[in-house]
Design an enzyme around this catalytic site. Structure first.
Site, PDB file in Angstrom:
ATOM      1  N   TYR A   1      43.355 -12.857  24.322  1.00 61.70           N
ATOM      2  CA  TYR A   1      42.811 -11.501  24.355  1.00 61.70           C
ATOM      3  C   TYR A   1      41.857 -11.279  25.522  1.00 61.70           C
ATOM      4  O   TYR A   1      41.780 -10.183  26.079  1.00 61.70           O
ATOM      5  CB  TYR A   1      42.103 -11.193  23.037  1.00 61.70           C
ATOM      6  CG  TYR A   1      43.051 -10.880  21.900  1.00 61.70           C
ATOM      7  CD1 TYR A   1      44.044  -9.919  22.047  1.00 61.70           C
ATOM      8  CD2 TYR A   1      42.955 -11.534  20.676  1.00 61.70           C
ATOM      9  CE1 TYR A   1      44.916  -9.622  21.010  1.00 61.70           C
ATOM     10  CE2 TYR A   1      43.822 -11.248  19.634  1.00 61.70           C
ATOM     11  CZ  TYR A   1      44.801 -10.291  19.807  1.00 61.70           C
ATOM     12  OH  TYR A   1      45.662  -9.998  18.780  1.00 61.70           O
TER      13      TYR A   1
ATOM     14  N   THR B   1      48.547 -18.094  19.396  1.00 59.37           N
ATOM     15  CA  THR B   1      47.606 -18.595  20.391  1.00 59.37           C
ATOM     16  C   THR B   1      47.376 -20.074  20.105  1.00 59.37           C
ATOM     17  O   THR B   1      47.773 -20.589  19.053  1.00 59.37           O
ATOM     18  CB  THR B   1      46.256 -17.854  20.329  1.00 59.37           C
ATOM     19  OG1 THR B   1      45.628 -18.133  19.063  1.00 59.37           O
ATOM     20  CG2 THR B   1      46.442 -16.347  20.474  1.00 59.37           C
TER      21      THR B   1
ATOM     22  N   TYR C   1      40.922 -18.817   5.886  1.00 62.10           N
ATOM     23  CA  TYR C   1      40.392 -18.063   7.023  1.00 62.10           C
ATOM     24  C   TYR C   1      39.183 -17.209   6.622  1.00 62.10           C
ATOM     25  O   TYR C   1      38.054 -17.645   6.751  1.00 62.10           O
ATOM     26  CB  TYR C   1      41.482 -17.192   7.678  1.00 62.10           C
ATOM     27  CG  TYR C   1      41.067 -16.755   9.064  1.00 62.10           C
ATOM     28  CD1 TYR C   1      41.394 -17.524  10.169  1.00 62.10           C
ATOM     29  CD2 TYR C   1      40.309 -15.602   9.266  1.00 62.10           C
ATOM     30  CE1 TYR C   1      40.978 -17.157  11.443  1.00 62.10           C
ATOM     31  CE2 TYR C   1      39.886 -15.226  10.526  1.00 62.10           C
ATOM     32  CZ  TYR C   1      40.215 -16.008  11.615  1.00 62.10           C
ATOM     33  OH  TYR C   1      39.792 -15.644  12.862  1.00 62.10           O
TER      34      TYR C   1
ATOM     35  N   LEU D   1      36.510 -21.643  31.155  1.00 55.07           N
ATOM     36  CA  LEU D   1      36.390 -23.097  31.255  1.00 55.07           C
ATOM     37  C   LEU D   1      37.792 -23.684  31.226  1.00 55.07           C
ATOM     38  O   LEU D   1      38.452 -23.679  30.187  1.00 55.07           O
ATOM     39  CB  LEU D   1      35.553 -23.656  30.103  1.00 55.07           C
ATOM     40  CG  LEU D   1      35.281 -25.168  30.141  1.00 55.07           C
ATOM     41  CD1 LEU D   1      34.486 -25.534  31.393  1.00 55.07           C
ATOM     42  CD2 LEU D   1      34.525 -25.606  28.890  1.00 55.07           C
ATOM     43  N   ALA D   2      38.253 -24.156  32.371  1.00 55.53           N
ATOM     44  CA  ALA D   2      39.607 -24.715  32.472  1.00 55.53           C
ATOM     45  C   ALA D   2      39.632 -25.737  33.590  1.00 55.53           C
ATOM     46  O   ALA D   2      39.043 -25.527  34.654  1.00 55.53           O
ATOM     47  CB  ALA D   2      40.629 -23.608  32.736  1.00 55.53           C
TER      48      ALA D   2
END
EC number: 1.3.1.38
Length: 539
Positions: A195, A414, A377, A216-217
């Site tokens: 998103y 995702t 959840y 952050l990658a």
């Protein structure tokens, strides 16, 4: 000149050449015109060969400056007799040594070839290589990349596939432009996937907004592909720059105070203020900046063991899963990681720095889902964290005068949702129902609808529910959709999984997260894994 027919012949040829040159040097002494062309000041064919072999694959700075190149040529001309008179003997000895080494290597290879001819030829380049410095012309980062899946994680990514996927989302945003004014200077915290990425794309290519992203990658390392978020961000920045849009991205831990400070400085320097702050972070752990304590999130029910069905996506099997309840410490840790505290700290830092524009808004993404998923959840540890996000929204609005909205989005494939038990099976059934009804949306469709019809509608005021949430899960939670999913839930099994659910669609969407399964990409071709972030030069 033809190439030697074999490595051994190449070694002999090189040795003979070195020996001949050494002999000529010794013989000519102070008369080096034998090595030059009498009618020109240019290097001889030998020197030009050196130039072709070395200067092209390296930079001029690595060998000599361009001003020194003419001097090198003059050194080989007939007019530089004084220099070569002394140089001849000095060059001769090394060349004789080189010739001897080459002949010795040939003799070694010849002896080994009697016993193992193929092995000897294979080993010879290795024996020679360590005698010479490495050359960039022989290295490459291009490779064929195929998906490697372990559980709910794909351990490989495809650069071209990721870029094409970003381009698809950009095309959708451009094809669905807004009908009312929207944000112009946007900060997206968590901008590289899901998103967050789709919101950034919508803001930039729908509203022509300047965007600053925090992510952050890992970049590509030692020939290994980068994380999907890295390639996504590189692709976004390239497209934004081509469109004449401001786009800058900071790679760092969003939870860290240093990252917040870097972001504030970037806003001050480049944008002045921001009018929309998007918080889109899903992380397994967080270090509290105040205490230095590391907290880890968990996905567990609260109060009792929860048993329900889920799908093993590797084996396409519907199985039962039981999850033990969380301890009080695990609940508190999950709230610390996934709750609203860090969102609040971001707005505090931006407000105190004076970089929030008048009338600025902020959103954070959340999910509620149907009752069948609540135990793991909404009523579980992650639900406690999402409820804390709603509390933080109220505090932000009251304390900093910046309207804050939790955005309840649709269930999508995702990396985060793939890790939640029960939810993947629900998504498989939901996709089947919504696609049949024509109401299915992916990330980009959701975010375009969020910004154009919910957050910046034509009447100007965000559309919220009774709890102050912006809902783009409304199509998912429609009564007819949920009833159809319940009916399928009671029927689904391993035997009919692929018939009554969109399991194939789930798998396709999962692979697309990492750049695989994208139309127009040839996955059998080698691809360069290196990709530089365009805005890195500004940092």
């Amino acid at each position: 000149m033809s190439c030697p027919a074999s490595p051994s012949a190449a070694v002999v040829s090189a040795g003979a050449l070195c020996l001949c040159v050494a002999t000529v040097l010794l013989a000519t002494g102070s008369n080096p015109t034998a090595l030059s062309t009498a009618s020109t000041r240019s290097p001889t064919s030998l020197v030009r060969g050196v130039d072709r072999g070395l200067m092209r694959p390296t930079t001029a700075a690595a060998l000599t400056t361009m001003r020194e190149v003419p001097q090198m040529a003059e050194g080989f001309s007939g007019e530089a007799t004084s220099a070569w008179a002394a140089a001849g003997p000095q060059w001769a000895a090394p060349l004789v040594a080189a010739a001897s080494s080459a002949l010795a290597l040939w003799w070694w290879a010849a002896r080994r070839s009697v016993r193992r001819p193929l092995a000897a030829l294979a080993e010879l380049p290795t024996a020679v290589t360590h005698l010479a410095p490495p050359m960039a012309m022989f290295t490459t980062t291009a490779k064929v990349i195929q998906p490697k899946i372990r559980g709910f994680i794909c351990t490989t990514t495809h650069p071209i596939g990721c870029e094409k996927r970003v381009q698809e989302e950009i095309a959708y945003a451009r094809a669905h432009p807004p009908t009312s004014p929207g944000p112009k200077r946007v900060l997206v915290i968590g901008c590289s996937t899901g998103y967050g990425l789709s919101t950034r794309i919508t803001a930039a290519f729908g509203y022509q907004a300047a965007t600053l992203g925090v992510f952050l990658a890992g970049p590509p390392t030692k020939g290994r592909p980068a994380a999907a978020g890295w390639y996504n961000t590189v692709a976004f920045e390239k497209a934004a720059l081509e469109a004449g849009l401001y786009a800058r991205s900071l790679n760092g831990d969003a939870f860290d105070s240093t990252t917040k400070a870097r972001t504030v400085e970037a806003i001050k320097r480049d944008l002045g203020t921001v009018d929309l702050v998007v918080y889109s972070i899903a992380a397994p752990k967080r270090t509290d900046p105040a205490t230095g304590v590391l907290h880890k999130a968990c996905l567990k029910p609260i109060g009792a063991t929860y048993t329900n069905r889920t799908v093993n996506t590797d084996k396409a099997e519907v199985t039962d899963v039981s999850i033990e309840p969380a301890s009080p410490e695990e609940i508190a840790d999950t709230v610390k990681v996934m709750g609203g505290e860090d969102w609040e700290l971001w707005i505090q830092a931006l407000s105190e720095a004076g970089v929030l524009a008048e009338g600025a808004k902020t959103v954070a993404y959340s999910y509620i889902g149907p009752e069948m998923t609540w135990p793991v959840y909404w009523s579980g540890t992650i639900g406690e964290a999402k409820k804390d996000v709603e509390k933080a929204a109220k505090r932000i609005t009251q304390q900093y005068g910046c309207p804050a909205y939790p955005v309840v989005a649709k269930a999508l494939v995702t990396q985060a949702s793939s890790a939640i038990p029960v939810v993947p099976l629900y998504i498989c059934l939901l996709y089947r129902v919504m696609k049949e009804k024509g109401t299915h949306e992916g990330c980009i469709e959701q975010m375009v609808r969020l910004l154009t019809t919910k957050l910046y509608p034509e009447n100007g005021a965000p559309i919220v529910d009774e709890a102050g949430r912006v809902r783009v899960d409304d199509w998912e939670m429609a009564e007819d959709v949920q009833q159809a999913v319940k009916d399928l839930w009671s029927q689904v099994s391993t035997a009919n999984l692929k018939d009554i659910s969109d399991f194939a669609g789930y798998q396709t969407e999962f692979l697309r997260l990492f750049g695989f399964g994208i139309d127009g990409v040839d996955y059998d071709q080698p691809v360069d894994v290196e990709a530089d972030l365009p805005s890195a030069a500004q940092q």
